[in-house]
Structures are given as structure tokens and as C-alpha cells.
Write a protein that holds these residues in place. Structure first.
Motif, PDB file in Angstrom:
ATOM      1  N   THR A 104       0.820  -1.188  -0.043  1.00  0.00           N
ATOM      2  CA  THR A 104      -0.009   0.011  -0.008  1.00  0.00           C
ATOM      3  C   THR A 104       0.890   1.174   0.028  1.00  0.00           C
ATOM      4  O   THR A 104       0.783   2.319  -0.787  1.00  0.00           O
ATOM      5  N   CYS A 105       1.817   1.133   0.881  1.00  0.00           N
ATOM      6  CA  CYS A 105       2.852   2.281   0.928  1.00  0.00           C
ATOM      7  C   CYS A 105       3.563   2.616  -0.312  1.00  0.00           C
ATOM      8  O   CYS A 105       3.725   3.713  -1.038  1.00  0.00           O
ATOM      9  N   PHE A 106       3.803   1.409  -0.902  1.00  0.00           N
ATOM     10  CA  PHE A 106       4.650   1.484  -2.264  1.00  0.00           C
ATOM     11  C   PHE A 106       3.853   2.112  -3.375  1.00  0.00           C
ATOM     12  O   PHE A 106       4.352   3.107  -3.944  1.00  0.00           O
ATOM     13  N   TYR A 107       2.504   1.862  -3.315  1.00  0.00           N
ATOM     14  CA  TYR A 107       1.593   2.660  -4.336  1.00  0.00           C
ATOM     15  C   TYR A 107       1.346   4.167  -3.918  1.00  0.00           C
ATOM     16  O   TYR A 107       0.871   4.777  -5.000  1.00  0.00           O
ATOM     17  N   GLN A 108       1.271   4.399  -2.691  1.00  0.00           N
ATOM     18  CA  GLN A 108       0.863   5.543  -2.069  1.00  0.00           C
ATOM     19  C   GLN A 108       1.891   6.658  -2.249  1.00  0.00           C
ATOM     20  O   GLN A 108       1.907   7.743  -2.107  1.00  0.00           O
ATOM     21  N   CYS A 109       3.428   6.414  -2.119  1.00  0.00           N
ATOM     22  CA  CYS A 109       4.494   7.221  -1.943  1.00  0.00           C
ATOM     23  C   CYS A 109       4.367   8.104  -3.110  1.00  0.00           C
ATOM     24  O   CYS A 109       4.550   7.635  -4.357  1.00  0.00           O
ATOM     25  N   PRO A 110       4.285   9.446  -2.902  1.00  0.00           N
ATOM     26  CA  PRO A 110       4.343  10.436  -3.945  1.00  0.00           C
ATOM     27  C   PRO A 110       5.603  10.517  -4.949  1.00  0.00           C
ATOM     28  O   PRO A 110       5.699  10.967  -5.919  1.00  0.00           O
ATOM     29  N   VAL A 111       6.956  10.116  -4.217  1.00  0.00           N
ATOM     30  CA  VAL A 111       7.975  10.194  -4.759  1.00  0.00           C
ATOM     31  C   VAL A 111       8.655   9.098  -5.077  1.00  0.00           C
ATOM     32  O   VAL A 111      10.020   8.883  -5.540  1.00  0.00           O
ATOM     33  N   GLU A 112       8.045   7.881  -5.149  1.00  0.00           N
ATOM     34  CA  GLU A 112       8.551   6.411  -5.356  1.00  0.00           C
ATOM     35  C   GLU A 112       9.963   6.360  -4.622  1.00  0.00           C
ATOM     36  O   GLU A 112      10.764   5.572  -5.250  1.00  0.00           O
ATOM     37  N   ALA A 113       9.712   6.351  -3.385  1.00  0.00           N
ATOM     38  CA  ALA A 113      11.030   6.156  -2.416  1.00  0.00           C
ATOM     39  C   ALA A 113      10.892   4.772  -1.831  1.00  0.00           C
ATOM     40  O   ALA A 113      11.968   4.513  -1.189  1.00  0.00           O
TER      41      ALA A 113
ATOM     42  N   GLY B 109      -9.338  -3.093 -13.489  1.00  0.00           N
ATOM     43  CA  GLY B 109      -8.354  -4.162 -13.117  1.00  0.00           C
ATOM     44  C   GLY B 109      -7.304  -3.723 -12.142  1.00  0.00           C
ATOM     45  O   GLY B 109      -6.195  -4.417 -11.728  1.00  0.00           O
ATOM     46  N   ARG B 110      -7.585  -2.066 -11.877  1.00  0.00           N
ATOM     47  CA  ARG B 110      -6.355  -1.606 -11.096  1.00  0.00           C
ATOM     48  C   ARG B 110      -6.264  -2.286  -9.665  1.00  0.00           C
ATOM     49  O   ARG B 110      -5.134  -2.606  -9.067  1.00  0.00           O
ATOM     50  N   CYS B 111      -7.320  -2.856  -8.984  1.00  0.00           N
ATOM     51  CA  CYS B 111      -7.539  -3.446  -7.800  1.00  0.00           C
ATOM     52  C   CYS B 111      -6.728  -4.532  -7.623  1.00  0.00           C
ATOM     53  O   CYS B 111      -5.948  -4.934  -6.686  1.00  0.00           O
ATOM     54  N   ALA B 112      -7.005  -5.331  -8.615  1.00  0.00           N
ATOM     55  CA  ALA B 112      -6.382  -6.686  -8.804  1.00  0.00           C
ATOM     56  C   ALA B 112      -4.755  -6.609  -9.072  1.00  0.00           C
ATOM     57  O   ALA B 112      -3.988  -7.339  -8.348  1.00  0.00           O
ATOM     58  N   GLU B 113      -4.344  -5.612  -9.694  1.00  0.00           N
ATOM     59  CA  GLU B 113      -3.071  -4.991  -9.840  1.00  0.00           C
ATOM     60  C   GLU B 113      -2.308  -4.925  -8.644  1.00  0.00           C
ATOM     61  O   GLU B 113      -1.030  -5.413  -8.500  1.00  0.00           O
ATOM     62  N   VAL B 114      -3.116  -4.127  -7.921  1.00  0.00           N
ATOM     63  CA  VAL B 114      -2.240  -3.638  -6.506  1.00  0.00           C
ATOM     64  C   VAL B 114      -2.414  -4.795  -5.449  1.00  0.00           C
ATOM     65  O   VAL B 114      -1.530  -4.598  -4.504  1.00  0.00           O
ATOM     66  N   CYS B 140      -6.561  -1.579  -2.485  1.00  0.00           N
ATOM     67  CA  CYS B 140      -7.332  -1.616  -3.303  1.00  0.00           C
ATOM     68  C   CYS B 140      -8.260  -0.414  -3.510  1.00  0.00           C
ATOM     69  O   CYS B 140      -8.762   0.282  -4.242  1.00  0.00           O
ATOM     70  N   THR B 141      -8.877  -0.188  -2.186  1.00  0.00           N
ATOM     71  CA  THR B 141      -9.983   1.043  -1.753  1.00  0.00           C
ATOM     72  C   THR B 141      -9.095   2.423  -2.259  1.00  0.00           C
ATOM     73  O   THR B 141      -9.496   3.192  -3.069  1.00  0.00           O
ATOM     74  N   LEU B 142      -7.709   2.431  -1.730  1.00  0.00           N
ATOM     75  CA  LEU B 142      -6.901   3.619  -2.167  1.00  0.00           C
ATOM     76  C   LEU B 142      -6.835   3.763  -3.526  1.00  0.00           C
ATOM     77  O   LEU B 142      -6.606   4.909  -3.948  1.00  0.00           O
ATOM     78  N   ASN B 143      -6.525   2.795  -4.151  1.00  0.00           N
ATOM     79  CA  ASN B 143      -5.991   2.837  -5.704  1.00  0.00           C
ATOM     80  C   ASN B 143      -7.146   2.795  -6.703  1.00  0.00           C
ATOM     81  O   ASN B 143      -6.904   3.107  -7.996  1.00  0.00           O
ATOM     82  N   CYS B 144      -8.291   2.299  -6.422  1.00  0.00           N
ATOM     83  CA  CYS B 144      -9.313   2.371  -7.214  1.00  0.00           C
ATOM     84  C   CYS B 144      -9.746   3.775  -7.788  1.00  0.00           C
ATOM     85  O   CYS B 144     -10.010   4.689  -7.368  1.00  0.00           O
ATOM     86  N   PRO B 145      -9.666   4.072  -9.193  1.00  0.00           N
ATOM     87  CA  PRO B 145      -9.794   5.300  -9.621  1.00  0.00           C
ATOM     88  C   PRO B 145     -11.246   5.776  -9.783  1.00  0.00           C
ATOM     89  O   PRO B 145     -11.243   7.117  -9.758  1.00  0.00           O
TER      90      PRO B 145
END
Lengths: 295, 334
Positions: A104-113, B109-114, B140-145
């Protein structure tokens, strides 16, 4: 080919003692492949005198790692982590023992750190024993994904059994009812539940029986140390009767068991005493239960 | 690896430090001034963790301390059978799992990807959720566009709390067929254990093994008591438990040898070589096994053990304190 899994719910009731004895007895008329599905604390090898043939690395799971150079200390990682794995100090770092690798942190980090690092989580082995090939594993201390390693060990054992046209895959299961147990039960034709007549034994047997029922795996019960408490033994037998679960046999409390263990032998190979005799009797019935439809 | 010590603030006051040397009897006879968390673990199952934890608790009960007992073996919780608590509070435990609003979902498919656990997948225009694989991370919740994912509670067990005499008792019970013990243990500790700076003794009865449920139980303990039996199985699994508690988590460890005299000398030799103190030996006696079978605590069946268990606590508190005073990063008792 049949697959038998030995379970207990409560630890220390005698799963491995029974597994080793059954391996010894079954190998006299059938060809076997053995799998130790207790990857946290694998003990079957200690009584089968194996010769190691193959070692394989097990990579599984991942942990997040924060690059301090790139990190701008915005705190977004700590905010989104639900496992309290991001520790704030001078900047941020990840506690690898708390990290569940969710990224989750990996995808949320704004600077890809943040990068995700795969874990070298354990090893699995193939050994040769006088009763058949043994597939076993060692999950490194504190690692996750024991269920995946159990699944892997069992798959490899099963493939070997198919190649060798073996009659039986004998799986020594882990204690408990959770993730690695569910992996151990999967695909089994029959579960043998080893229990003991103690208040804990009664309680945990009911939980593992409910688990095998949940996964629709037929189960039999073997009562170990049966003379320790006639009252609890009676409770177990009554419970099994009520559940329609056959009691395969009863083993007496005996010093032969630790003595055989200290000598690294199955109890049936060490002694012809009451425990060994009861196990022979249990095996005769188990053989019926496993193979009667094939005769 | 840096270790976060859950060591009560009161312990580092001048008074706390000064009292450490004279703590041997003071521990029992006066109030503890900090939280002391002792985990009882084993590696191998059935070596006597619950026996030791229960008797330790009963021997301390009524000594004037705030005493907590948490049964963290949520797959096979047994301590209640011996402590007989009155469980007055119950709470469902579980995690948040995704629920997809088909009106807003574009099946991108973004949810499945993350999702790292393959707990959500997209087949054609349909999204499937597998709650038993979900870790409730919320990615998945955070990444769903399109904001199509909300979360619903998925029960995986229950937490129960109550009193067993003077002991505050808590246990987690994983539901049948559920795989994940860790969230149940985590939430049990959050619900029942006192906070870092509260003065209390907390006993954590750990599950067997050496993987994630054990780590979750031991994580913020001050001291780990490893119960083993003197057999090759006991020794093999003790080594594994030492790897987790001392080497991975950097915690002080001590050993109880249960069924002493049963097998061989391997455990004693190992502990001596590793410098791990053997703090109690319980002999291999049929009478002890029979009392256990009927749910009778050892200190009731054989009252001489009451003193032995009180002394055990004193020793453990000293070892925990020595472990703290040492540089934490080096970890363990030398």
C-alpha cells in the motif's frame, strides 16, 4: 494414490510419533512418499534418519523498504499503513517484522521512495529414508506464508508420488487450525486426528474436527496416552460417537515413546511393547479405511 | 535491527533504577511500577506452555499486582480451561474487506493489480473478492480510480474478556476455517493489554511454532520464557524458538524444562553452550500429567510449586531488567 494427513489441533499429542510409526508399518506393504507439513518445527526427519538429496530455496512474501535519499518525509506511508509497520523517527523506516508486504505504501508514496523486496523465507528439501522419499522444509524464524511453503512441499511430494506410482502420500501436519493446517488438509483423502485425554486435548480435537468437517475431509481419531484420564478418554469417545467420527484406536501412555525418539527410531521399530502393538492394530484398520475401495 | 522497547516510562525514573538491584523480593511484596510483559512460548507444541503460564499467573494472583493473562494461541486456546474465568465481554474480530459498487466499477483491473494477496480479481466485467485471502490492507480502496470500493467488516473470530479471580483474562478464538491468526492476536493485545506506561504484569500465552502468529505475540514482550521437553523434538524446536525470540526479536530468553528426566541431556547441553538460563525444571511424573489431564493446575495438585513459580517470576523479572540495561540492539542474554 491416497493422501493421508495427520493432525491434532493441540500440539504435542503425538502426531509425529504416529506419522513415523505409520510410515514404518505402511512401507512394509506399500510404496510411500512422506511430507512434513509442519514447516515451523519440522520433526519427522529426526526419527526417519534421512539422507539429504536436494535443497531448494523458498522465496516468498515481500517487505517495503524506504530509500532515505529519495524520501521527503511526507508521512503518507505511515498514514496508509494499517499494520503500524512504518516507524517515524528521523524520517521514516519500515519495521520488517510488522510489514505484511501489502505494498500500500509503495503505491501511495508520491516520490517513489519505496521498493518492495522479496524475502528469502526458507528452504525445502528432498531426502531419502528407508520408508520412502521425504519432502520437508524449514521456514526461517518469524517469516510469513507458512501456508504457501506447506502447499509447495505437498505439491512436490504429490508429483513425486505420481512419478513413482506410489500408493500413499503421508503428510505430518502442523498443530492449530489456521493457515498452514488449511494448506495441509487440502487435497487429503483422509485426516487422522491424534488427540490425548486432557481437557485441552478434548477442546482442541473438537476444533480440528470442525475444521476437517468444514473442508469436507473425512476424519478418524486416534487416542494417545489413553490411560492418563479414563474420564477424558470417555468424553472423547462419546464426542466422536456423537459426531459420527470413528475412533481408530487407543495408545497407552508409555515410556517407549520418548525412548524410541531419543534413539531416532519409530516406536514400532524400537519396541514390540503395548504402544507398538496398538499402532499395528490401528494401522490395520487405517489400511482398510484408506484402500478398501480399491481392492 | 533496531528494537522498539515497550518499557514503561516509570521504569527509567531514578527510583525505578535504584530499586533494580534489590528487586528480588520487592517484586512480589510491593507493587510493580512499570509494565512487565512476559511471553511464554515454545516452538514445539504440547511442551507445557499453558501449564507454565497458568501456574505463573495463579502463583502471582493475590500478591497485590495488577495481573493480566492473554491467551494468544487463538487456534487452540486452552488457558481458560484451567483458569476458569468468567467471560463478561465479547467482541467480534476480523478485518475490513473490499466491497465493489458495480455502478461505479469500470472493471479496469487496478484493484487486482495492486493486491499482493490475489484477494481481488477481475474476470470480464465482474470483480470477485476472496475475503479469506484478504489482509485488510486497504490498498485496493485507495487505488481504485473511480472510488467504487468501500470496505465491510469480515468476522474471523471473537475476543473474550473477563476475570479469573484477581487476574484480568483475555482470549482470542479464531473461527473454524479461517486462516489468519495474526489480526486476532493483534486486536486481542490492543483490547486487553494495558498500555506501556501502566504498572502491571502481563503474561502472554503464545501459540506453538515460529512464524507470524508467534512474532505477533512476542513483539513487545520484555522477556520470553521458552518451555521445552528434554527430547530431540524438544531440542530441535527450542533452537527454532530461540532464533525467533532472541536472534530475530532481540529479547532476553530463559528456558523451562518440562518432563525433566524423560529423554536425554541434549537440551541442557544446548542451553549451557548458548548461555541460556534454565530457570525451572518440572519432573516427568505421571501424577503431574494426570492432574493436567483433568484440568487441575500444578500448584493446586502439588502446592510446593506455588513457591517455585513465584521464584520463577522473580528470576524472570531480573533477567528482563538485565536485558533492558544491556544495549538493546545487541539483544538477548549473552
Amino acid at each position: 494414490m491416497k493422501q493421508l494427513v495427520i493432525l491434532s489441533g493441540k500440539g504435542g499429542t503425538g502426531k509425529t510419533t504416529v506419522a513415523a510409526a505409520l510410515a514404518h508399518l505402511a512401507s512394509q506393504e506399500f510404496s510411500l512418499v512422506l511430507a512434513d507439513a509442519d514447516v515451523d518445527a519440522a520433526n519427522l526427519e529426526l526419527v526417519l534418519a534421512p539422507t539429504l538429496e536436494e535443497t531448494h530455496e523458498f522465496h516468498s512474501g515481500q517487505v517495503a523498504v524506504i530509500d532515505p535519499e529519495t524520501c521527503i518525509a511526507c508521512g503518507r506511508c505511515a498514514e496508509v499503513c494499517r499494520f503500524d509497520a512504518v516507524v517515524a523517527g528521523e524520517g521514516y523506516r519500515v519495521d520488517p517484522l510488522a510489514c505484511e508486504g501489502c505494498a500500500t505504501c509503495f503505491y501511495q508514496c508520491p516520490v517513489e521512495a519505496i521498493r518492495m523486496e522479496e524475502q528469502h523465507a526458507g528452504r525445502w528439501f528432498v531426502s531419502n529414508t528407508r520408508f520412502g522419499s521425504l519432502y520437508h522444509a524449514h521456514l526461517f524464524a518469524g517469516q510469513e506464508n507458512s501456508g504457501k511453503l506447506v502447499t509447495l512441499v505437498k505439491q512436490m511430494a504429490r508429483l513425486r508420488a505420481m512419478d513413482d506410482v506410489a500408493d500413499l502420500v503421508l503428510v505430518d501436519g502442523p498443530p492449530g487450525i489456521g493457515c498452514p493446517v488449511i494448506s495441509a488438509v487440502s487435497g487429503a483423502d483422509l485426516a487422522l486426528i491424534v488427540t490425548e485425554p486432557t481437557v485441552s486435548g478434548v477442546h482442541d480435537m473438537a476444533r480440528i474436527l470442525a475444521t476437517t468437517t468444514h473442508f469436507q475431509t473425512p476424519a478418524l481419531v486416534l487416542l494417545n496416552k489413553t490411560d492418563l484420564s479414563p474420564a477424558r478418554a470417555g468424553e472423547i469417545i462419546a464426542y466422536c460417537e456423537q459426531q459420527g467420527t470413528p475412533v481408530l484406536g487407543q495408545l497407552p501412555f508409555s515410556d517407549d515413546v520418548p525412548q524410541a525418539l531419543v534413539r531416532g527410531q519409530p516406536v514400532t521399530a524400537y519396541s514390540g511393547g503395548p504402544v507398538a502393538m496398538a499402532l499395528q492394530d490401528a494401522w490395520a484398520r487405517l489400511r482398510e479405511a484408506l484402500f478398501s475401495d480399491e481392492v | 535491527m533496531p528494537i522498539t522497547w515497550a518499557w514503561g516510562a516509570a521504569a527509567v525514573t531514578a527510583a525505578g533504577v535504584a530499586s533494580r538491584d534489590t528487586r528480588r523480593h520487592a517484586i512480589i511484596t510491593s507493587q510493580v511500577r512499570y509494565r512487565m510483559q512476559i511471553a511464554i512460548a515454545s516452538g514445539k507444541g504440547g511442551t507445557g506452555k499453558t501449564t507454565v503460564a497458568v501456574n505463573l499467573a495463579l502463583s502471582l494472583s493475590g500478591a497485590g499486582e495488577r495481573l493480566f493473562f492473554l491467551d494468544c494461541d487463538v487456534e487452540a486456546p486452552n488457558a481458560a480451561l484451567f483458569l476458569q474465568p468468567t467471560l463478561t465481554e465479547h467482541r467480534d474480530v476480523g478485518q475490513q474487506v473490499p466491497r465493489v459498487d458495480p455502478a461505479r466499477c469500470t472493471a479496469c483491473g487496478r484493484c487486482a493489480e495492486v493486491c499482493q494477496y490475489h484477494a481481488i480479481t477481475v474476470i470480464g466485467q465482474q470483480v470477485l473478492v476472496f475475503p479469506e485471502l484478504c489482509h485488510g490492507c486497504g490498498s485496493c480502496t485507495l487505488n481504485c480510480p473511480t472510488g467504487a470500493i468501500s470496505e465491510v467488516f469480515d468476522k474471523t473470530g471473537v475476543l473474550e474478556r473477563g476475570q479469573a479471580g484477581a487476574i484480568t483474562f483475555g482470549q482470542g478464538v479464531l473461527d473454524i476455517g479461517e486462516a489468519q491468526a495474526v489480526p486476532v492476536i493483534r486486536q486481542l493485545k490492543q483490547w486487553v493489554a494495558p498500555s506501556d506506561d501502566e504498572a502491571a504484569i502481563v503474561l502472554l500465552d503464545a501459540p506453538p511454532g515460529a512464524s507470524c502468529p508467534v512474532v505477533e505475540t512476542l513483539r513487545d514482550a520484555d522477556m520470553v520464557l521458552l518451555v521445552t521437553e528434554p527430547t530431540p523434538f524438544g531440542l530441535h524446536d527450542l533452537r527454532v524458538a530461540v532464533e525467533v525470540a532472541r536472534d530475530e526479536l532481540g529479547l532476553p530468553v530463559a528456558v523451562v524444562i518440562n518432563r525433566d528426566g524423560m529423554g536425554d541431556a541434549g537440551v541442557e547441553t544446548y542451553c549451557a553452550a548458548e548461555g541460556i538460563p534454565v530457570v525451572l525444571r518440572i519432573p516427568f511424573r505421571r501424577a503431574i500429567a494426570e492432574a493436567y489431564a483433568d484440568g487441575i493446575p500444578l500448584i493446586e495438585a502439588q502446592p510446593a510449586y506455588r513457591v517455585a513459580f513465584r521464584d520463577l517470576y522473580t528470576t524472570l523479572a531480573q533477567l528482563a531488567t538485565a536485558g533492558k540495561n544491556r544495549q538493546p540492539a545487541s539483544g538477548g542474554v549473552a
